[in-house]
Design a protein around this motif. Structure first.
Motif, PDB file in Angstrom:
ATOM      1  N   GLY A  96      43.003  13.876  44.886  1.00 21.81           N
ATOM      2  CA  GLY A  96      42.819  13.935  43.434  1.00 21.81           C
ATOM      3  C   GLY A  96      42.916  15.375  42.969  1.00 21.81           C
ATOM      4  N   ASP A 198      45.030  22.875  34.211  1.00 20.85           N
ATOM      5  CA  ASP A 198      44.743  21.486  34.582  1.00 20.85           C
ATOM      6  C   ASP A 198      45.604  20.586  33.699  1.00 20.85           C
ATOM      7  OD1 ASP A 198      43.629  18.949  34.819  1.00 20.85           O
ATOM      8  OD2 ASP A 198      41.547  19.655  34.775  1.00 20.85           O
ATOM      9  N   ALA A 200      46.224  17.166  34.047  1.00 18.69           N
ATOM     10  CA  ALA A 200      45.998  15.800  34.530  1.00 18.69           C
ATOM     11  C   ALA A 200      46.684  14.733  33.670  1.00 18.69           C
ATOM     12  CB  ALA A 200      44.499  15.525  34.604  1.00 18.69           C
ATOM     13  N   ARG A 238      43.350   8.409  44.960  1.00 18.03           N
ATOM     14  CA  ARG A 238      42.919   9.789  45.204  1.00 18.03           C
ATOM     15  C   ARG A 238      44.064  10.662  45.729  1.00 18.03           C
ATOM     16  NH1 ARG A 238      40.654  10.519  42.071  1.00 18.03           N
ATOM     17  NH2 ARG A 238      39.469  12.361  42.684  1.00 18.03           N
TER      18      ARG A 238
HETATM   19  N1  PMP Z   1      41.176  16.992  35.162  1.00 21.05           N
HETATM   20  C1  PMP Z   1      40.873  16.300  34.068  1.00 21.05           C
HETATM   21  C2  PMP Z   1      41.042  16.947  32.742  1.00 21.05           C
HETATM   22  C3  PMP Z   1      40.409  14.990  34.157  1.00 21.05           C
HETATM   23  O1  PMP Z   1      40.085  14.329  33.045  1.00 21.05           O
HETATM   24  C4  PMP Z   1      40.253  14.402  35.431  1.00 21.05           C
HETATM   25  C5  PMP Z   1      39.747  12.979  35.591  1.00 21.05           C
HETATM   26  N2  PMP Z   1      38.656  12.627  34.841  1.00 21.05           N
HETATM   27  C6  PMP Z   1      40.566  15.184  36.548  1.00 21.05           C
HETATM   28  C7  PMP Z   1      41.040  16.463  36.377  1.00 21.05           C
HETATM   29  C8  PMP Z   1      40.373  14.705  37.944  1.00 21.05           C
HETATM   30  O2  PMP Z   1      41.079  13.567  38.221  1.00 21.05           O
HETATM   31  P1  PMP Z   1      41.582  13.177  39.677  1.00 21.05           P
HETATM   32  O3  PMP Z   1      40.704  13.892  40.655  1.00 21.05           O
HETATM   33  O4  PMP Z   1      41.438  11.719  39.729  1.00 21.05           O
HETATM   34  O5  PMP Z   1      42.983  13.659  39.752  1.00 21.05           O
END
Ligand code: PMP
Length: 396
Positions: A96, A198, A200, A238
């Motif tokens: 993740g 980040d 995501a 993950r």
């Molecule tokens: N960054 C952000 C902004 C998120 O909202 C999330 C999930 N809530 C993540 C990272 C981590 O997600 P994952 O570890 O599932 O990739």
């Protein structure tokens, strides 16, 4: 017996709230979860079967800390299409993207190092920085992202790291404008500050053109970019990834080895097959279409029920809308009264760091986050209607 750093490791208020309201009697706008009805269960079952049949021994063996080579290569190609200069050596596969954030923080932060955050910012990243005993400075935001005029003064304080979420930010849904990305990238590079980006929610864009990553806009040997398959396949697999310069990827891989040796050999192969068999694009389209429809319903409902009584962001993607009440109103109080009527959301204070200097109380008291993807369409209308009623009662 616990180490000093554990003093700042606590259960998140959001997780507690989500746990207590998960039972089903609540309309929840609180969670950070995607909609599980969109997870490609049958495809994943079919692919897992094929991987075990064709490559079962390797899929169950230990693997390299850096990740399964074909997946690293595939991710590098995807990152090139986003504008990053990427070879497989620039990519580390992680458990993740949360693990990517943690590894970057662990590699870079000493106790008391300054971290520059967007105000508000992603809670679980703040928790990772907390565990390395960071102190914070926050950058104000508006509808175009970080207000970059505040940047030079903060960068002169020589922070160690600047953490940004330029696309459909969690929690606000805000996307950073191109010229601001440029200013952030150049400012951090010139000041010798590490950049942690980040991304995501990158693929969950409902409209408009994708903007280049901040990490692509100025050469910075300490730039780290994180992404994930959690929002486009499913979070339970993950599998996420980090992009950084190859030397830094090697350092992060050494830390990852200490943490968990490597990301699951089986899941990495399943994700790789999902991508190369052409399933990712249709999966992304399905998430986007469903989420766009729900965003529109929530925006309409807000207009109908909270129009004139609050302001909110209009996200171009992602999962969250950020609501701002008039100055002096308390979102925590609104939550208590909304919960009594079966509706929950997360008050904005949770997304501000605890120890901003000169600001012992957390900022954002009159704000809250709404997740627009985890409730169904009727529940969104009903829930926002209740929020409107509770808000008006409170001001009477
Ligand atoms: N960054 C952000 C902004 C998120 O909202 C999330 C999930 N809530 C993540 C990272 C981590 O997600 P994952 O570890 O599932 O990739």
């Amino acid at each position: 017996m616990l180490a000093r750093r554990m003093g700042r490791v606590t259960a998140s208020a959001i997780m507690e709230l989500i746990k207590t309201t998960a039972a089903g009697e609540y309309i929840s706008f609180a969670s950070g979860l995607p909609d599980p009805s969109l997870y490609p269960v049958d495809l994943l079952r079919e692919i897992t079967d094929a991987v075990l049949a064709e490559d079962g021994r390797a899929a169950l063996q230990y693997g390299a800390a850096e990740g399964y080579p074909p997946l690293r290569e595939w991710v590098a190609g995807m990152l090139r299409s986003r504008g990053l200069e990427a070879t497989p050596e620039h990519v580390l596969i992680t458990h993740g993207s949360q693990q990517g954030l943690d590894l970057a923080a662990r590699a870079l932060l000493d106790p008391e190092d300054r971290v520059v955050l967007e105000g508000p910012s992603y809670l679980a990243a703040i928790q990772a920085f907390d565990s390395y005993q960071a102190v914070y400075r926050t950058l104000p935001m508006d509808a175009g992202g970080i207000r970059v005029e505040a940047l030079p003064a903060l960068l002169r304080e020589r922070p160690k790291l600047l953490y940004t979420l330029p696309n459909f930010q969690n929690p606000t849904g805000i996307t950073m404008a191109l010229e601001r990305r440029q200013a952030v990238a150049e400012g951090a590079a010139r000041a010798g500050v590490a950049l942690l980006e980040d991304d995501a929610y990158h693929d969950l864009r409902f409209e408009g053109d994708a903007l280049p990553p901040v990490c692509a806009l100025a050469a910075n040997p300490w730039a780290v970019y994180t992404g994930t398959f959690s929002k486009t396949i499913a979070p339970g697999v993950r599998v996420g990834y980090v992009w950084a310069q190859p030397e830094l990827v090697q350092r992060l891989a050494q830390l990852k080895q200490i943490t968990d040796l490597h990301t699951g050999s089986l899941t990495q192969r399943v994700v790789f097959q999902f991508c190369v068999r052409g399933y990712l694009e249709p999966a992304i389209r399905r998430f986007r279409e469903a989420y766009r429809a729900r965003r529109d319903i929530m925006l309409q409902s807000l207009e109908t029920h909270l129009g004139g009584a609050a302001r909110w962001t209009v996200p171009q993607g992602g999962m969250f809308i950020w609501v701002t009440l008039p100055e002096g109103r308390d979102a925590g109080d609104l939550l208590r009264r909304a919960m009594a009527r079966g509706v929950v959301f997360v008050p904005g204070e949770s997304f501000h760091p605890p120890n901003g200097e000169g600001a012992p109380a957390r900022a954002g008291k009159n704000t809250f986050r709404l997740n627009f993807v985890s409730a169904g369409e009727d529940a969104i209308r009903t829930g926002v209607g209740i929020l409107g009623e509770v808000l008006r009662e409170g001001s009477a």
